[in-house]
Design a protein around this motif. Structure first.
Motif, PDB file in Angstrom:
ATOM      1  N   TYR A 119       0.847  -1.204   0.000  1.00 15.43           N
ATOM      2  CA  TYR A 119       0.000   0.000   0.000  1.00 15.43           C
ATOM      3  C   TYR A 119       0.879   1.249   0.000  1.00 15.43           C
ATOM      4  N   LEU A 122       0.223   5.198   1.648  1.00 17.80           N
ATOM      5  CA  LEU A 122      -0.800   5.226   2.699  1.00 17.80           C
ATOM      6  C   LEU A 122      -0.165   5.247   4.077  1.00 17.80           C
ATOM      7  N   GLU A 143     -11.939  -3.738   1.714  1.00 20.32           N
ATOM      8  CA  GLU A 143     -11.930  -2.296   1.448  1.00 20.32           C
ATOM      9  C   GLU A 143     -13.279  -1.737   1.877  1.00 20.32           C
ATOM     10  N   ASP A 145     -15.744   1.863   3.303  1.00 17.95           N
ATOM     11  CA  ASP A 145     -15.958   3.303   3.425  1.00 17.95           C
ATOM     12  C   ASP A 145     -16.212   3.611   4.892  1.00 17.95           C
ATOM     13  N   ALA A 160     -14.056   8.689   4.267  1.00 21.29           N
ATOM     14  CA  ALA A 160     -13.001   7.920   3.597  1.00 21.29           C
ATOM     15  C   ALA A 160     -13.672   6.885   2.707  1.00 21.29           C
ATOM     16  N   VAL A 163     -10.949   2.343   1.689  1.00 17.12           N
ATOM     17  CA  VAL A 163      -9.706   2.213   2.460  1.00 17.12           C
ATOM     18  C   VAL A 163      -9.527   0.747   2.882  1.00 17.12           C
ATOM     19  N   LEU A 187      -6.552   0.961   9.666  1.00 19.45           N
ATOM     20  CA  LEU A 187      -6.893   1.256   8.280  1.00 19.45           C
ATOM     21  C   LEU A 187      -5.715   1.903   7.557  1.00 19.45           C
ATOM     22  N   LEU A 189      -4.810   4.797   5.194  1.00 18.17           N
ATOM     23  CA  LEU A 189      -5.408   6.061   4.754  1.00 18.17           C
ATOM     24  C   LEU A 189      -4.367   6.960   4.102  1.00 18.17           C
ATOM     25  N   SER A 190      -4.847   7.837   3.250  1.00 12.73           N
ATOM     26  CA  SER A 190      -3.969   8.875   2.712  1.00 12.73           C
ATOM     27  C   SER A 190      -3.732   9.920   3.791  1.00 12.73           C
ATOM     28  N   GLU A 193      -6.837  11.917   4.394  1.00 15.51           N
ATOM     29  CA  GLU A 193      -7.883  11.167   5.097  1.00 15.51           C
ATOM     30  C   GLU A 193      -7.557  10.986   6.572  1.00 15.51           C
ATOM     31  N   VAL A 194      -6.282  10.876   6.911  1.00 17.90           N
ATOM     32  CA  VAL A 194      -5.887  10.694   8.308  1.00 17.90           C
ATOM     33  C   VAL A 194      -6.429  11.831   9.165  1.00 17.90           C
ATOM     34  N   VAL A 197     -10.429  11.742   9.224  1.00 17.02           N
ATOM     35  CA  VAL A 197     -10.955  10.600   9.987  1.00 17.02           C
ATOM     36  C   VAL A 197     -10.664  10.789  11.473  1.00 17.02           C
TER      37      VAL A 197
END
Length: 212
Positions: A119, A122, A143, A145, A160, A163, A187, A189-190, A193-194, A197
């Motif tokens: 990954y 991420l 994966e 949401d 998100a 993910v 998870l 995450l980008s 997104e971190v 979230v």
């Protein structure tokens, strides 16, 4: 009857033994035949096939278990019958999918040494989902949401999308001996997104939806 002279005693002993052997010659013959047959069977029987040690689950293990010595045991398998990819040093690693008792421990059953292997780009973020039943439906590699809802405002936003689930750790008890609420999910995450979230997890109710 007077005792036999000393020089005749060996002759008497040999005569006595000969008489006893002749009297039981059939029994002796049967015994010798049985010994010969048993020896022949041992000679003709194929040797036990060579075996090799295989590390297997000592009990049913759910996904997310961090392996300790008590979770594993070694069985002898016929050489060449064990599956490919047996895990060499699994202690301390995380089970990626459920294992049945006696199932060999292979590399595909374990989370990669680096959670983010495969990954690129991420970040691994542990997120607590309040509904443990929803988390029980997840498996490592799914994966999902993430949806953040605000019951008071009656709003829900997806924070998100798609993910990957990297790990489902077991839940340790807190200092009072009670298991904390919800379930932890790790998870991938980008960086963007971190932040989103993390804020949603602290202020809103997070739930999961299957992406695929």
């Amino acid at each position: 009857m007077a005792d036999a002279p000393p020089r005749r005693r060996p002759d008497l002993l040999r005569r006595f033994l000969r008489t006893r052997v002749l009297a039981h010659r059939r029994a002796w013959a049967a015994l010798l035949l049985a010994l010969a047959v048993a020896s022949g069977l041992r000679t003709l029987a194929p040797p036990d096939p060579p075996t090799e040690p295989v590390l297997v689950a000592a009990r049913d293990l759910p996904a997310g278990t961090v392996l300790s010595a008590g979770d594993l045991t070694t069985l002898r398998w016929p050489r060449g019958t064990a599956p490919d990819g047996l895990a060499a040093r699994p202690l301390g690693r995380t089970v990626a999918a459920p294992l049945r008792r006696g199932e060999p421990l292979t590399d595909v059953r374990l989370v990669a040494p680096s959670l983010l292997a495969g990954y690129p780009g991420l970040v691994a973020l542990p997120v607590r989902i309040p509904d443990p039943t929803a988390v029980s439906l997840l498996r490592v590699g799914d994966e999902i949401d993430l949806v953040a809802s605000d019951p008071e405002a009656a709003t829900a936003d997806t924070v998100a999308v798609g993910v990957p689930v990297l790990a489902l750790p077991g839940e340790p008890a807190d200092g009072s001996g009670q298991v904390t609420s919800g379930r932890l999910v790790v998870l991938g995450l980008s960086a963007t997104e971190v932040r989103e979230v993390s804020v949603a997890a602290s202020r809103q109710f997070l739930t999961v939806a299957f992406s695929r």
